[in-house]
Scaffold this active site. Structure first.
Site, short mmCIF file in Angstrom:
data_model
loop_
_atom_site.label_atom_id
_atom_site.label_comp_id
_atom_site.label_asym_id
_atom_site.label_seq_id
_atom_site.Cartn_x
_atom_site.Cartn_y
_atom_site.Cartn_z
N CYS A 70 6.14 -9.47 2.90
CA CYS A 70 7.65 -9.35 3.44
C CYS A 70 8.36 -10.54 3.32
O CYS A 70 8.73 -11.02 2.43
CB CYS A 70 7.40 -8.61 4.52
SG CYS A 70 9.09 -7.64 5.03
N HIS A 84 4.79 -3.86 3.31
CA HIS A 84 3.45 -4.27 4.01
C HIS A 84 2.22 -3.53 3.85
O HIS A 84 1.97 -2.61 4.17
CB HIS A 84 3.62 -3.94 5.33
CG HIS A 84 4.64 -4.88 6.05
ND1 HIS A 84 4.58 -6.01 6.89
CD2 HIS A 84 6.08 -4.85 6.16
CE1 HIS A 84 5.81 -6.64 7.25
NE2 HIS A 84 6.69 -5.95 6.95
N GLU A 100 -0.63 -4.08 4.41
CA GLU A 100 -1.73 -4.07 5.41
C GLU A 100 -1.85 -2.85 6.44
O GLU A 100 -2.89 -2.62 6.88
CB GLU A 100 -1.21 -5.46 6.17
CG GLU A 100 -0.34 -5.47 7.10
CD GLU A 100 0.94 -5.87 6.41
OE1 GLU A 100 1.15 -5.86 5.32
OE2 GLU A 100 1.93 -6.18 7.23
#
Ligand code: GLN
Length: 535
Positions: free
Chosen positions: A382, A508, A510
């Protein structure tokens, strides 16, 4: 009939209700039930999206674009299921809903009060997910502690829920702390007794006590807790400090938490409890000798929870590759072109983290210049991706004033800029590009090879975007735009040619890494580092 388990806490906060809820959820799922977990937070913000990570740790984003508490990340990582907007409710949201109903005249002239209107709204939210018929068991974590003024309406709603639901469909698990006094060498039960008294004052008799402790609880201590807290002896569960959060399900299984819960709910295992894949993960996690050092460069590094999903994703990928990832936390605002070599010379790979605002940006850019020039694997997430674009524009395309318009409104090379739609937005809360979006990956790219798919879906949380005016210039000069959102015509991934592993994602990744399903990009990143290390 749906089964509802309410997890409450006493004595102190931060005892790990989220991890206990996730561990229990995992065990109940493993014996064949469909389980989800929801969290009720007692603060007045509508959601944690507007809070600083220092206040609250990471803001976790769900598939449907809700900005939520970081515990929802644990729920998803442990259970391997997606959560949604409905899985995280705050006092702010409850009041907001009630007040907007009041404005619409829905209360038909009544005085609107905490009881019953706020508590009814809380209970409706308790039951909302259950009504969808997707789950057998709904675990509800109540944030904060019994006795906190702001949690009171939630506890009152739990008390009422016990009356709404049949006895066999309701269970309260109360998490407490058993402190150890080193001077007298004793574990003390009094704080737990007081905490259960507070629960009784609120009208709730806990069914199960989960006792956090640094030491094993003797039979005497357990019996004493049972007697004074009015729970059965086998319902006092010890939760001893674990080596990692991922050991907790195994410890809870040894303590038979799932069996006691199933008994309490009057149901049986649908299949035998097997945790073999989970245990394989744990054995890799704890025994691997391959050490990999990865720097996370960010501005909130003093609070590791601010980057929870990233550090967990590294743990998942590391264990999957039989490696142990050690994270070096590097404060971005302390990095300069002069000291960057010193700060990053001992690491095998670098992640530049997401974030907001100008502080630390130049340090992030210096870190990216260093890893780009020195062939060190780099992953920009990001804001990390956006900084990689600024660095490339300034140092390769020679646009010295290049910037994101987030940091310099008047830059003549706004490589990162606001989309037209965003320019009109005034409110900060819930107005970024949030949640899951499709992205098409180019053939022969690092990302395509990692995902082994052409179209992926990943979650977003940002306002600014790659400015497509400069797309050709980037591609012609070796920074390839390998992931595109075709519908919105947005660049979602960049990667550098002629570098071992240099990837930036506007999204993102994650948020989608799971213990038993590590994220392909983290796997690709860590495995590249591993192969470079092993020559
Ligand atoms: N501040 C940047 C934006 O709003 C990046 C956000 C992030 O890293 N999540 O676009």
């Amino acid at each position: 009939m749906k089964k509802y388990i309410f997890v409450t806490g006493g004595v102190t906060s931060s005892l790990g209700k989220g991890i206990i809820s996730s561990s229990l959820g995992l065990l109940l799922k493993a014996v064949g039930y469909k389980v989800t977990i929801q969290k009720f937070d007692p603060y007045l913000n509508i959601d944690p999206g507007t809070m600083s990570p220092y206040e609250h740790g990471e803001c976790y984003v769900t598939k449907d674009g809700a900005e939520t508490d970081l515990d929802l990340g644990h729920y998803e990582r442990f259970l391997g299921v997606s959560t949604s907007q409905d899985n995280n409710v705050t006092t702010g949201r409850i009041y907001n809903n009630v007040i907007s109903k009041e404005r619409k005249g829905e209360f038909l002239g009544k005085t609107v009060q905490v009881i019953p209107h706020i508590t009814d709204e809380i209970k409706n939210s308790f039951y909302k997910i259950g009504k969808k018929n997707e789950y057998d068991i709904i675990i509800t974590e109540i944030g904060g502690c019994i006795g906190d003024i702001e949690s009171l309406p939630f506890f009152e709603a739990v008390r009422q829920a016990k009356l709404d639901l049949k006895k066999e469909n309701f269970l309260n698990i109360h998490l407490t702390l058993i402190p150890y006094l080193s001077t007298s060498g004793e574990l003390k039960t009094k704080p737990t007794q007081h905490s259960v008294k507070k629960m009784l004052e609120a009208g709730i008799q806990p069914d199960i006590l989960v006792c956090r402790s640094e030491h094993k609880l003797s039979k005497e201590v357990k019996n004493k807790l049972a007697l004074f807290c009015n729970v059965s002896k086998n319902s006092v569960i010890e939760s001893i400090d674990a080596k990692s959060i991922y050991d907790v399900p195994v410890l809870m299984r040894e303590e038979k938490l799932h069996s006691i819960v199933l008994d309490g709910l009057g149901i049986k295992k649908k299949k035998p409890l097997r945790l073999s894949r989970w245990k394989k993960f744990l054995s890799n996690l704890h025994s691997s000798k391959n050490l990999i050092k990865i720097a996370i460069v960010g501005k909130y590094v003093s609070l590791h929870d601010a980057y929870k999903s990233i550090s967990e994703s590294l743990i998942h990928a590391g264990a999957n590759l039989n490696s142990r990832v050690e994270i070096m936390w590097v404060l971005s605002e302390k990095i300069t072109n002069q000291n960057v070599k010193n700060k990053l010379s001992r690491v095998d790979g670098v992640i530049v983290a997401p974030g907001f605002g100008k502080r630390g940006i130049e340090g992030k850019i210096s870190a990216i210049k260093y890893v780009r020039e020195n062939n060190i694997p780099f992953f920009g997430i990001c804001l990390g991706m956006q900084c990689a674009c600024i660095e490339f524009s300034r140092n390769i395309l020679n646009k010295k004033s290049a910037n994101s318009s987030e940091f310099d409104r008047n830059t003549d090379y706004p490589i990162i800029d606001l989309m037209e739609k965003q320019k009109k937005i005034v409110n900060k809360g819930g107005t970024m590009r949030l949640g899951s979006y499709k992205c098409k990956l180019s053939k022969n790219s690092i990302v395509r090879n990692a995902y082994k798919m052409e179209t992926i879906e990943e979650r977003h949380r940002h306002r600014y975007e790659f400015n497509s005016t400069f797309k050709n210039e980037f591609n012609e000069n070796g920074m390839i735009t390998t992931g595109i959102n075709e519908k919105l015509n947005l660049v979602e991934v960049i990667e550098l040619k002629n570098h071992p592993w240099f990837v930036g994602t506007q999204y993102h990744p994650e948020y989608k890494s799971r213990v038993l399903k590590p994220h392909p990009l983290f796997i690709s990143f860590v495995s590249k580092i591993k192969s470079i290390k092993n020559g």
